[in-house]
Design a protein around this motif. Structure first.
Motif, PDB file in Angstrom:
ATOM      1  N   SER A 176      60.511 -64.394   0.364  1.00 34.47           N
ATOM      2  CA  SER A 176      59.166 -62.459   0.441  1.00 34.47           C
ATOM      3  C   SER A 176      59.859 -62.564   2.390  1.00 34.47           C
ATOM      4  O   SER A 176      59.794 -61.212   3.010  1.00 34.47           O
ATOM      5  CB  SER A 176      58.462 -62.152   0.257  1.00 34.47           C
ATOM      6  OG  SER A 176      57.524 -63.706   0.905  1.00 34.47           O
ATOM      7  N   GLU A 201      54.196 -57.027   2.165  1.00 36.91           N
ATOM      8  CA  GLU A 201      54.546 -58.092   1.650  1.00 36.91           C
ATOM      9  C   GLU A 201      55.259 -59.878   2.270  1.00 36.91           C
ATOM     10  O   GLU A 201      54.699 -60.562   1.942  1.00 36.91           O
ATOM     11  CB  GLU A 201      56.523 -57.463   0.763  1.00 36.91           C
ATOM     12  CG  GLU A 201      56.292 -56.752  -0.238  1.00 36.91           C
ATOM     13  CD  GLU A 201      55.987 -57.330  -1.427  1.00 36.91           C
ATOM     14  OE1 GLU A 201      55.754 -58.577  -1.917  1.00 36.91           O
ATOM     15  OE2 GLU A 201      54.634 -56.740  -2.269  1.00 36.91           O
ATOM     16  N   LYS A 240      50.447 -62.977   0.610  1.00 32.22           N
ATOM     17  CA  LYS A 240      50.563 -62.898  -0.511  1.00 32.22           C
ATOM     18  C   LYS A 240      50.673 -63.015  -1.355  1.00 32.22           C
ATOM     19  O   LYS A 240      51.784 -63.999  -1.833  1.00 32.22           O
ATOM     20  CB  LYS A 240      51.425 -61.496  -0.935  1.00 32.22           C
ATOM     21  CG  LYS A 240      51.227 -59.800  -1.956  1.00 32.22           C
ATOM     22  CD  LYS A 240      52.401 -59.122  -1.599  1.00 32.22           C
ATOM     23  CE  LYS A 240      51.621 -58.332  -3.642  1.00 32.22           C
ATOM     24  NZ  LYS A 240      53.224 -56.585  -3.174  1.00 32.22           N
TER      25      LYS A 240
END
Length: 421
Positions: free
Chosen positions: A78, A228, A240
């Motif tokens: 991410s 994110e 997250k």
């Protein structure tokens, strides 16, 4: 193998994949201590330069780990964003970015309105930040058990609630271990005992400078339209989760409970304390009594303190978590109505220079130590497991192991900290 955290599980998997007969012994349950209590970050950013080659290898292994295991670890590449409120912090990030470019790692400085594109909806006043798309996240509660099961698939034997009491020697080298269930013959023993490592090897006459630091964490209900990327900022960190909620902790706030070892190791840890003074809080309380009461020497036929302490389960520092959550909500208004589902704490095993010991013990051939990851062990685990296995089998190491040798603490080498985190 002694220790069923993520480092021990990864090492067992790598050894078993090479055809080595492996017995992994864990005093409690797989991954029940810090391996399941950390932030879940898999990061190269803001690493000590000595760890960078090993962390690059680790992330490449994370990229294919679910396929290798046939199980989910929750790994997502991410990216991570380290934010900066001032030019001084930005300069430090720029210097680190230059280091990563030497390794052909994608990273970039983010400034001005570009920050709004990277983390839309934030309300922070920032000078900018460092974005590393190579970095990622995984689920601590999934990863260590999945890797341990992968080790078992390769042929390793797993024994939980089976504490190793002592190491046996013959002709000056390791010949086996004594567990609470009996003896296991072995020419090599790997200690990946996390926060318990110093106590265990001390009983074998091996000095290991290591202290415990408490870090507190919470998780929230799912949040729509949150970031994110993993986020580090002054006052909080965010990651997250697979369920849509967030793991939240203080950005760099840790707590050290003063114990007898704090005084025994004070001289070796003084440079670290000076460097981290602003983020380290000290507390004197019940932990002193608990550790002072632990026996430091015991025989293989005696019940060890490891059997009396199956799981380190310290209470979280609620005040630090309240501060972190308040800071996160101020930074991301979408978090205003989220609820706290759970909070917990874990004991981080730290060394004087905040990098691990991955090393054979010179005075006791056949004994290898893989510990002291100083809060960075989850992400680097897959590389560390491979390196430890290389040392055990005598294969060419994936990276130079010299920076991680145990002897650095005793051979006159300068002990330095070099991390921006």
């Amino acid at each position: 193998m002694i220790g069923g955290g993520i480092i021990g599980a990864a090492t067992a998997m790598e050894l078993a994949s090479e055809g080595v007969s492996v017995a992994l012994c864990e005093k409690g349950e797989i991954g029940c201590e810090q391996s399941s209590r950390n932030w879940g970050w898999v990061r190269l950013s803001q690493r000590d330069p000595r760890e960078i080659p090993l962390m690059i290898d680790a992330i490449k292994r994370w990229e294919g780990i679910d396929q290798r295991l046939g199980r989910k670890t929750g790994f997502v590449q991410s990216g991570l964003l380290f934010t900066a409120r001032n030019a001084r912090r930005m300069a430090a990030y720029e210097a680190f970015a230059e280091r990563l470019k030497e390794h052909q790692i994608d990273c970039r400085m983010v400034v001005g309105r570009e920050m709004d594109d990277v983390i839309p909806g934030h309300a922070m006043k920032l000078a900018g930040g460092l974005l590393t798309p190579f970095d990622g996240r995984a689920e601590p509660q999934l990863a260590a058990p999945a890797i341990a099961e992968g080790a078992r698939d390769e042929g390793a034997k797993l024994f939980t609630r089976c504490a190793v009491r002592s190491v046996e020697t013959s002709a000056g080298r390791v010949s086996g271990v004594v567990t609470e269930r009996g003896r296991i013959a072995s020419s090599s023993v790997v200690l990946a005992g996390g926060a318990w490592s110093r106590l265990f090897v001390g009983n074998a006459g091996v000095a290991l400078p290591q202290l415990k630091v408490l870090n507190s964490v919470l998780r929230t209900t799912p949040i729509a339209n949150g970031p994110e990327q993993g986020i580090w900022a002054d006052g909080f960190s965010l990651r997250k989760r697979a369920d849509g909620g967030y793991t939240v902790s203080g950005g760099s706030e840790n707590l050290h409970h003063i114990t007898p070892d704090s005084f025994r190791l004070a001289r070796q840890f003084l440079p670290a304390l000076r460097a981290e003074w602003s983020s380290m809080r000290l507390r004197l309380g019940g932990r002193w009594r608990e550790e002072a009461a632990l026996p430091r020497h015991w025989a293989g036929n005696e019940r060890s303190p490891l059997e009396q302490n199956r799981m380190l389960d310290p209470a979280p520092d609620d005040r630090s978590l309240q501060r972190a959550l308040a800071s996160a909500r101020a930074a991301f208004p979408v978090m205003a109505d989220c609820e706290v589902v759970q909070s917990w704490a874990g004991m981080i095993d730290v060394t004087p220079d905040a990098i691990p010991v991955i090393s054979e013990v010179e005075k006791l051939p056949g004994l290898f130590i893989s510990t002291g990851y100083s809060g960075h062990g989850f992400g680097i685990s897959l590389g560390a497991g491979r390196l430890t296995a290389d040392l055990v089998t005598g294969a060419t190491p994936i990276v130079d192991p010299a920076p991680f040798r145990l002897s650095r603490f005793f051979d006159g080498s300068p002990i330095t900290l070099d991390s921006g985190f």
